[in-house]
Design a protein around this motif. Structure first.
Motif, short mmCIF file in Angstrom:
data_model
loop_
_atom_site.label_atom_id
_atom_site.label_comp_id
_atom_site.label_asym_id
_atom_site.label_seq_id
_atom_site.Cartn_x
_atom_site.Cartn_y
_atom_site.Cartn_z
N GLY A 170 0.86 -1.13 0.04
CA GLY A 170 0.05 0.07 -0.13
C GLY A 170 0.87 1.16 0.16
N GLN A 171 0.53 2.10 -0.81
CA GLN A 171 1.03 3.44 -0.77
C GLN A 171 0.28 4.49 -0.77
N THR A 210 -3.26 -7.99 -0.48
CA THR A 210 -4.17 -6.62 -0.39
C THR A 210 -3.22 -5.69 -1.12
N THR A 211 -3.79 -4.74 -1.95
CA THR A 211 -3.35 -3.65 -2.32
C THR A 211 -4.22 -2.38 -2.16
N THR A 212 -3.44 -1.00 -1.76
CA THR A 212 -4.12 -0.01 -1.60
C THR A 212 -3.35 1.36 -2.16
N LEU A 213 -4.09 2.23 -2.68
CA LEU A 213 -3.58 3.69 -2.77
C LEU A 213 -3.91 4.61 -1.68
N ARG A 214 -4.70 4.16 -0.58
CA ARG A 214 -5.19 4.91 0.14
C ARG A 214 -4.29 5.00 1.42
N ALA A 215 -3.18 4.37 1.78
CA ALA A 215 -2.45 4.41 2.87
C ALA A 215 -1.06 3.65 2.66
N THR A 216 -0.17 4.23 3.33
CA THR A 216 1.11 3.63 3.16
C THR A 216 1.33 2.72 4.22
N THR A 217 1.28 1.35 3.78
CA THR A 217 1.06 0.19 4.80
C THR A 217 2.67 -0.21 4.87
N PRO A 218 2.73 -1.32 5.94
CA PRO A 218 4.34 -1.59 5.93
C PRO A 218 4.71 -2.56 4.81
N SER A 219 3.69 -2.93 3.91
CA SER A 219 4.31 -3.65 2.76
C SER A 219 4.89 -5.03 3.03
N LEU A 220 4.11 -5.71 3.60
CA LEU A 220 4.87 -7.03 4.34
C LEU A 220 4.44 -8.12 3.27
#
Ligand SMILES: NC(=O)c1ccc[n+]([C@@H]2O[C@H](COP(=O)([O-])OP(=O)(O)OC[C@H]3O[C@@H](n4cnc5c(N)ncnc54)[C@H](OP(=O)(O)O)[C@@H]3O)[C@@H](O)[C@H]2O)c1
Length: 338
Positions: A164-165, A236-246
């Protein structure tokens, strides 16, 4: 694996031609300093003069005012397709028809139909073709594949991966524009989907849910890919939040936990069922894009027409997965069959 026979006249230095002078092309040129035996010799833009600033910045002598002129440049060995994804198919096809080796940014194409067409054309022409899934070529990913191949994880059971970014809601940006292939799935989701494909192969069952941006592309998509052996990839992928991208790979005997953003990892841990922990450091040099360039050079020098690390049939399979996810969530793009 295909064979180029006489190596197709590849020069001692691999001479790159950049097609589309945008953001990722710039990062690629900057990173190529880490790859000895590679040089960017030409850049092509849609209109004359558009690539001059880019060429000045990266010291590129040959500037072409059309993509056709770039692919026909006799001093270019490999064309790097770095346009937004809806144009990948057509411009990569131009380069293949001109007899050039081609590296195509991710996602390879907009759908599996386009992917198959490129693969068919490059095989007919006997030229090299590869999807620029750069993370596959990082030292950490090489080490992860070695651990999996060793059998140390036991039987593979589950891949969990997310990317997510956060992006400002800018309707002008390509990420929010359907005409430019926008949305989380094709831009970011491709990374965990490709990761799952690398670990588990092609899924046989797919389900997904998604929520759109105001512009109608997907803002956030979650999917489960599973196979006949009962193995799952939860993504899961998202444009709405910067996730830890684990990302995690769990097997019956042990699991791999990748440190930090999985797509540019420099280390991971192997954690046994008994709780034992072994940390594996595999540092990345530079941005990391040069590793894929090095693989292209290695393949060309070996006379290969595709990479065993990112095989063409797998790029097609990944597009088939993305097509099926899009069918589930009702995500369509202009000009595609669905
Ligand atoms: N590997 C990675 O880490 C990574 C990161 C970001 C993006 N990407 C991929 O790289 C591709 C390009 O992304 P980007 O962020 O570099 O895109 P970008 O900067 O918006 O655009 C790239 C270039 O594409 C050309 N282009 C051709 N037709 C266009 C059109 N109708 N509208 C806009 N530009 C057009 C333009 O170059 P000219 O004006 O010179 O023709 C433009 O500068 C995408 O497929 C994306 O998924 C990969």
């Amino acid at each position: 694996m295909g064979d180029m026979g006489d190596m197709g006249g590849i020069s001692a230095t691999i001479r790159w031609g950049i097609l589309g002078a945008g953001d990722i092309a710039s990062a690629f040129c900057g990173d190529l300093v880490h790859a000895p035996g590679h040089s960017v010799v030409a850049v092509g833009a849609r209109v004359p003069g558009a690539s001059d600033a880019f060429a000045d910045r990266w010291g590129i002598e040959r500037r072409h005012g059309s993509y056709v002129d770039l692919v026909e440049d006799p001093d270019v060995d490999v064309v790097y397709v770095a346009t937004p994804h809806p144009f990948h198919h057509d411009v990569a096809m131009l380069a293949i028809e001109a007899g050039k080796a081609v590296l195509v940014e991710k996602p390879f194409t907009m759908d599996a139909t386009q992917a198959r067409a490129l693969v068919t054309a490059s095989r007919a022409r006997g030229t090299f073709l590869m999807e620029a899934m750069w993370t596959r070529f990082l030292p950490s990913f090489v080490a992860i594949r070695e651990v999996i191949a060793s059998g140390r994880l036991g039987e593979l059971v589950l891949v969990t991966a997310e990317l997510g970014q956060w992006f400002p809601h800018d309707v002008e940006h390509r990420l929010f524009n359907g005409e430019l292939g926008g949305g989380a799935l094709l831009d970011l989701g491709i990374y965990p989907v490709s990761f799952a494909s690398m670990v588990l192969g092609s899924p046989t069952r797919i389900t997904a849910v998604s929520d759109p941006t105001t512009t109608g592309v997907d803002a956030q998509t979650s999917m489960i890919l599973s196979d006949d052996a009962g193995r799952h990839a939860v993504i899961t992928t998202t444009l709405r939040a910067t996730t830890p991208s684990l990302a995690l790979i769990s097997g019956t005997e042990a699991r791999i936990e990748i440190e930090g953003n999985f797509y540019n990892a420099s280390a991971f841990s192997i954690i046994g069922r008994d709780g034992s922990v072994e940390r594996v450091a595999a540092p990345r040099v530079g941005h990391g894009l040069w590793y894929e360039a090095a693989e292209v050079g290695r393949c060309l020098r070996a006379g290969l027409t595709e990479s065993p690390v990112m095989p063409l049939m797998e790029s097609i399979s990944i597009m088939e997965t993305l097509d099926e996810v899009r069918r589930h969530i009702g995500l369509t793009y202009p000009g595609l069959a669905r």
